[in-house]
Design a protein around this motif. Structure first.
Motif, mmCIF file in Angstrom:
data_model
loop_
_atom_site.group_PDB
_atom_site.id
_atom_site.type_symbol
_atom_site.label_atom_id
_atom_site.label_comp_id
_atom_site.label_asym_id
_atom_site.label_seq_id
_atom_site.Cartn_x
_atom_site.Cartn_y
_atom_site.Cartn_z
ATOM 1 N N TYR A 9 0.815 -1.213 0.000
ATOM 2 C CA TYR A 9 0.000 0.000 0.000
ATOM 3 C C TYR A 9 0.851 1.267 0.000
ATOM 4 C CZ TYR A 9 -3.322 3.536 1.538
ATOM 5 O OH TYR A 9 -4.077 4.666 1.632
ATOM 6 N N ASN A 11 3.871 3.806 -0.564
ATOM 7 C CA ASN A 11 4.828 3.972 -1.648
ATOM 8 C C ASN A 11 6.262 3.638 -1.239
ATOM 9 O OD1 ASN A 11 5.522 4.810 -4.339
ATOM 10 N ND2 ASN A 11 6.393 6.650 -3.406
ATOM 11 N N THR A 12 6.721 4.129 -0.110
ATOM 12 C CA THR A 12 8.105 3.935 0.298
ATOM 13 C C THR A 12 8.404 2.469 0.581
ATOM 14 O OG1 THR A 12 8.122 6.152 1.259
ATOM 15 C CG2 THR A 12 9.875 4.660 1.948
ATOM 16 N N ARG A 14 6.622 -0.144 -0.411
ATOM 17 C CA ARG A 14 6.431 -0.896 -1.657
ATOM 18 C C ARG A 14 7.676 -0.790 -2.534
ATOM 19 N NH1 ARG A 14 1.983 1.395 -3.357
ATOM 20 N NH2 ARG A 14 3.054 3.038 -4.460
ATOM 21 N N ASP A 15 8.215 0.403 -2.676
ATOM 22 C CA ASP A 15 9.412 0.611 -3.488
ATOM 23 C C ASP A 15 10.588 -0.189 -2.937
ATOM 24 O OD1 ASP A 15 10.871 2.065 -5.635
ATOM 25 O OD2 ASP A 15 11.948 2.905 -3.922
ATOM 26 N N LEU A 42 -5.970 2.172 -2.231
ATOM 27 C CA LEU A 42 -5.332 3.410 -2.675
ATOM 28 C C LEU A 42 -6.352 4.339 -3.325
ATOM 29 C CD1 LEU A 42 -1.939 2.119 -4.104
ATOM 30 C CD2 LEU A 42 -2.241 3.765 -2.236
ATOM 31 N N ARG A 46 -6.880 7.741 -1.569
ATOM 32 C CA ARG A 46 -6.136 8.752 -2.334
ATOM 33 C C ARG A 46 -6.878 9.078 -3.626
ATOM 34 N NH1 ARG A 46 -0.662 9.548 -1.842
ATOM 35 N NH2 ARG A 46 -1.224 11.273 -3.235
ATOM 36 N N ILE A 49 -5.201 10.333 -6.918
ATOM 37 C CA ILE A 49 -4.464 9.482 -7.847
ATOM 38 C C ILE A 49 -5.457 8.912 -8.860
ATOM 39 C CG2 ILE A 49 -2.999 7.449 -8.122
ATOM 40 C CD1 ILE A 49 -2.104 7.802 -5.213
ATOM 41 N N LEU A 57 0.704 1.456 -12.204
ATOM 42 C CA LEU A 57 1.498 0.963 -11.083
ATOM 43 C C LEU A 57 1.445 -0.556 -11.026
ATOM 44 C CD1 LEU A 57 3.050 1.236 -8.383
ATOM 45 C CD2 LEU A 57 0.812 1.533 -7.278
#
Length: 94
Positions: A9, A11-12, A14-15, A42, A46, A49, A57
């Motif tokens: 979920y 971003n950080t 997941r990356d 998401l 959000r 987005i 994504l």
């Protein structure tokens, strides 16, 4: 190792987890259901987005990690006598 929607979920995280998987040091998996849950949450949390960006994504995630998508697992999901489904797939949460 199965990455669940809760670790995909943010971003950080997941990356980081996808980059780790891309090294080939670990094998990671997820299902369409896991990606559906991530994408749905998401989109709900959000609204800034666009849905198309969430679809992109998802495509990028699937192409970044070799053999990540688990399919045909449905026979491993049991139905309890009470009619509720129960997952028997182990998941990893970080």
């Amino acid at each position: 190792m199965v990455y669940d929607a809760n670790v995909l979920y943010g971003n950080t995280l997941r990356d980081l987890l996808i980059r780790l998987a891309m090294t080939g040091q670990i094998q990671v998996r997820w299902t369409h259901g896991i990606l559906d849950e991530m994408q749905r949450n998401l989109a709900a949390n959000r609204p800034d987005i666009p849905w198309e960006k969430l679809e992109k994504l998802r495509r990028l995630m699937n192409s970044a990690v070799r053999d990540c998508l688990v399919e045909g697992y449905e026979s491993l999901v049991n139905i309890s006598p009470h009619g509720t489904s129960r997952r028997n797939l182990p998941t990893t949460s970080c």
